[in-house]
Motif scaffolding. Structure first.
Motif, short mmCIF file in Angstrom:
data_model
loop_
_atom_site.label_atom_id
_atom_site.label_comp_id
_atom_site.label_asym_id
_atom_site.label_seq_id
_atom_site.Cartn_x
_atom_site.Cartn_y
_atom_site.Cartn_z
N LEU A 1 0.82 -1.21 0.00
CA LEU A 1 0.00 0.00 0.00
C LEU A 1 0.86 1.26 0.00
CD1 LEU A 1 -2.89 -1.06 2.40
CD2 LEU A 1 -2.70 -1.29 -0.08
N MET B 1 2.36 1.50 -3.75
CA MET B 1 1.66 0.58 -4.64
C MET B 1 2.64 -0.30 -5.43
SD MET B 1 -1.43 1.24 -7.39
CE MET B 1 -1.10 0.10 -8.72
N SER C 1 -1.71 4.26 -0.62
CA SER C 1 -2.94 3.70 -1.19
C SER C 1 -3.95 3.45 -0.08
CB SER C 1 -2.64 2.37 -1.90
OG SER C 1 -1.56 2.49 -2.79
N GLU C 2 -5.18 3.78 -0.38
CA GLU C 2 -6.28 3.50 0.55
C GLU C 2 -7.18 2.44 -0.07
OE1 GLU C 2 -10.27 5.68 2.40
OE2 GLU C 2 -8.78 6.87 1.31
N VAL C 3 -7.42 1.37 0.66
CA VAL C 3 -8.28 0.30 0.16
C VAL C 3 -9.73 0.70 0.36
CG1 VAL C 3 -8.89 -2.13 0.33
CG2 VAL C 3 -6.52 -1.41 0.72
N SER D 1 -12.27 -4.62 -1.14
CA SER D 1 -11.39 -5.71 -1.54
C SER D 1 -12.01 -7.07 -1.23
CB SER D 1 -10.03 -5.60 -0.84
OG SER D 1 -10.16 -5.88 0.54
N LEU E 1 -8.81 0.74 -5.09
CA LEU E 1 -7.91 1.57 -4.31
C LEU E 1 -8.04 3.03 -4.70
CD1 LEU E 1 -4.60 -0.52 -4.67
CD2 LEU E 1 -6.36 -0.77 -2.93
#
Length: 729
Positions: A42, A45, A76-78, A81, A88
């Motif tokens: 994250l 990436m 990165s922000e999920v 998922s 993302l």
């Protein structure tokens, strides 16, 4: 003292532990298809691909896995998922952000990047380097070596420049790493490779999609075939006629092409028994200096074309013409600004085409960003401003196909020569339509798929037989399209009596590939050389059904069966990557190893991968892996070995196909032969029981007659469509 040492050791171990713990706990996202796993860190990436044992197959880029307009992702922000997909929100180093959608399903990773704006953006997906890469169509074809990876980064621009680069593909395969990648989105594309990097980059508006494939080599090609079909790139089914011997007028006649000169040289070849089945008269007939888009106006060179059509038909030859998709504007005459002319072209001006007004009024030509049809001038031909058919317009493609039919010929050699940069998608549909309607098509321009049965590399010479020709062939095959063609045997060199041997080497290269043609007659050659030239032509004739069957298998599977470079056929053999000679598999059983003059004529070095192999002519048996150093060879010898499945089909004459089955495996083998022309397939099953005297069983298990070779032990017998055979050794 002892206490100090203990404390120091403790601090060192604690530091290592904390560093390791930090590394292990670095936030990451994992997606899997059950066989491979995509790890996405994250922070940055950074992406890597692992197999099910955790071994890294595709390494990560050390800075970031995604750059947008030159700025790397920093976090990165999920948003969402699962085990097979993720959404993302990524933040870039310049404060901008983008959305990234990932899906991993059945060996295919789809990565979609949506920038926060609608501007033209440059999006780059990045991985670490891998040792071997092949493909990239024409862009890879001009590389100095088959392997595209070098120590220093090299950027391959994926463009159509109207000359050297006209068949465009972003597909790149890494056979040592069970990996391949491609991207189709519209825009300026490039691929960068080195021992430390693999970058896919596109400059365009809107979202960009990238495809990554994992699996064994045949699976990679299957995944790629499915992906390109999903993106609207469907291919044409090969036609058997173009695996026959052809003839082209350009090398022999240039612009002096007319009915009498064509008939004269063809009759000479036919009298000598050359089995010519298609002929291209790509020059010399344009009316008043026009181009082939004059559609049906033959001009003074062919005042009665039906006469030549009848003559060709009587001799079982399919007449093909050169065809382009550029239209000279109505009016004229137009005078080129340059005095340069191709070969013996004498026209000083070009008259216009009244069809251009029709195309303009219907909106069938390529337009600039302001919606105005633009004129483009080729630096090669016709060297005056022209409009260009926009094949992305289905109505335009259909209109063009209807016009083509006015020629009433068997097919075309497509050869548009316009510098279009990233405008690569305008050729596929109109040329494919001609093929789908029954026309024989030799294609030059296109993107991702071949619009014709044969895919031609750019003009070549005999001197390139050990460099650019096989490299370009191999890159086309690695890009998924192995039915290659370059030029006629001995192109521009047939009358050079000092280089007869070189011309024969060039001709052998062509004889062992899908497309082979001749042009100038071997006038003045020594009798032995002429006999060798005829022998290699005859071997291509024998090989025709086997080549065609391999092409049909490639059409259905995506795997380049017609011409398979050894690293794609034997990816687990490290030695195939080290060989300097050009060797390839034809189908599943023939290894081609022609002499291409880097060695002495008497001795060659041939590498045979794992398995049992037989010299085609002598029948001598070898067990691989083995390097045959200084192996006896001469130009009159068929330079192939039989191994793999050990089953080949050779044509004896127009009505007889003969199976040659070699004892190459202790395991059962099954070979399917595609006859085509609405005929049912034949299947040959081979079983090794060690029975001594072989048996061949046909319909209903009845024994059929066969011949066994005393040296190799192979059996030969005639096969028919729709019949299953069993060979028992």
């Amino acid at each position: 003292m002892h206490s100090i040492h203990c404390k120091s050791l403790f601090l060192i171990l604690a530091t290592i532990f904390l560093a390791s713990y930090s590394f292990i706990q670095e936030p990451a996202l994992y997606l899997s298809d059950g066989n491979y796993r995509l790890k996405v860190e994250l922070i940055g990436m950074k992406m890597e691909i692992q197999d099910r044992l955790g071994t890294v197959k595709v390494p990560k880029d050390q800075e970031s896995g995604l750059f947008l307009n030159g700025h790397p992702v920093i976090s990165s922000e999920v948003l969402k998922s699962s085990s097979k997909s993720a959404k993302l929100k990524v933040s870039l180093s310049n404060g901008a952000y983008a959305q990234v959608d990932l899906v991993f399903k059945e060996g295919r990773i789809t990565l979609n990047v949506s920038p926060q704006n609608d501007n033209i953006n440059t999006t780059s997906i990045r991985f670490g380097g891998m040792p071997v890469a092949y493909g990239l169509g024409d862009a890879g074809g001009w590389n100095k070596t088959f392997n595209l990876v070098a120590e220093n980064e090299k950027r391959f621009r994926l463009i159509n420049d109207g000359a050297r680069n006209r068949w465009v593909s972003s597909f790149c395969i890494f056979p040592k790493n069970d990996f391949a990648g491609v991207f189709f989105s519209q825009g300026k594309k490039s691929v960068t490779l080195s021992t430390n990097s693999y970058h896919q980059e596109i400059e365009g508006k809107g979202a960009s999609s990238f495809y990554l494939f994992v699996g064994k080599v045949p699976e990679l090609y299957k995944h790629y075939k499915n992906a390109r079909e999903d993106n609207g790139y469907s291919e044409v089914k090969p036609k058997f006629t173009l695996f026959e011997l052809g003839w082209e007028s350009w090398d022999a006649l240039g612009w002096n092409t007319n009915e009498e000169t064509v008939k004269g040289i063809l009759a000479k070849f036919l009298k000598e028994g050359y089995p010519i089945k298609w002929a291209v008269t790509g020059s010399g007939f344009w009316d008043q200096g026009g181009t082939t888009t004059s559609f049906g106006r033959w001009g003074e060179k062919f005042p009665e074309p039906q006469s030549l059509k009848n003559w060709m038909g009587d001799n079982d030859i399919h007449w093909m013409i050169g065809l382009r998709t550029n239209f000279i504007p109505q009016g004229g005459p137009y005078f080129p600004k340059t005095t340069k002319r191709d070969k013996n072209l004498k026209v000083n001006s070009f008259y216009g085409n009244e069809l251009s007004e029709v195309g303009l009024n219907k909106g069938y030509f390529v337009k600039d960003i302001e919606g105005v049809p633009f004129r483009i001038t080729s630096s090669i031909f016709p060297i005056v401003p022209s409009y260009l058919l926009d094949g992305r317009n289905k109505k335009a493609a259909k209109w063009y196909g209807a016009l083509y039919k006015k020629w009433e010929v068997a097919g075309i050699k497509e050869d548009t020569m316009m510098d279009l940069d990233s405008l690569i998608g305008i050729f596929n549909q109109p040329i494919k339509n001609i093929s789908d309607d029954g026309g024989l098509v030799m294609a030059r321009n296109g993107a991702f798929v071949s619009p014709g049965t044969l895919l031609r590399i750019n003009d070549s010479g005999v001197g390139e037989k050990n460099s650019r020709i096989p490299i370009n062939y191999f890159q086309f095959a690695a890009s998924g399209f192995p039915n290659v063609y370059s030029d006629v045997a001995g192109v521009h060199n047939m009358h050079n009596l000092a280089q007869v041997s070189s011309n024969i080497e060039h001709a052998w290269l062509l004889a062992l590939t899908a497309g082979m043609a001749i042009g100038a007659f071997p006038e003045g050659w020594p009798e032995e050389a002429r006999n060798t030239f005829k022998k290699l032509v005859n071997f291509h004739y024998q090989l025709g059904p086997y080549l065609y069957s391999s092409a049909i298998k490639a059409y259905h599977s995506g795997f380049p069966y017609t011409l398979t470079p050894l690293p794609l056929a034997f990816p687990g053999d490290d030695k195939v990557y080290q060989q300097q000679r050009f060797e390839w598999m034809i189908g599943e059983s023939i290894l081609a190893a022609p002499l291409l003059s880097e060695e002495s004529i008497e001795k060659v070095a041939v590498y045979l991968p794992d398995g049992i192999w037989y010299d085609f002519e002598s029948g001598e048996k070898f067990v691989g892996p083995k390097l045959l150093d200084n192996y006896p060879h001469d130009l009159n010898k068929v330079p192939v070995f039989i191994g793999g499945k050990g089953v080949i089909i050779l044509r004896k004459d127009a009505s007889q196909n003969i199976a040659h089955v070699y004892p190459t495996s202790s395991l059962p083998v099954s070979y399917v032969h595609h006859f085509g022309e609405n005929k049912r397939d034949a299947q040959i099953n081979v079983i090794n029981k060690g029975i001594g005297t072989p048996k061949v069983l046909g319909k209903s298990g009845q024994e059929i007659d066969f011949h066994q070779d005393n040296i190799s032990g192979k059996v030969t017998f005639r096969i028919s469509p729709g019949t299953d055979y069993k060979v028992i050794f």
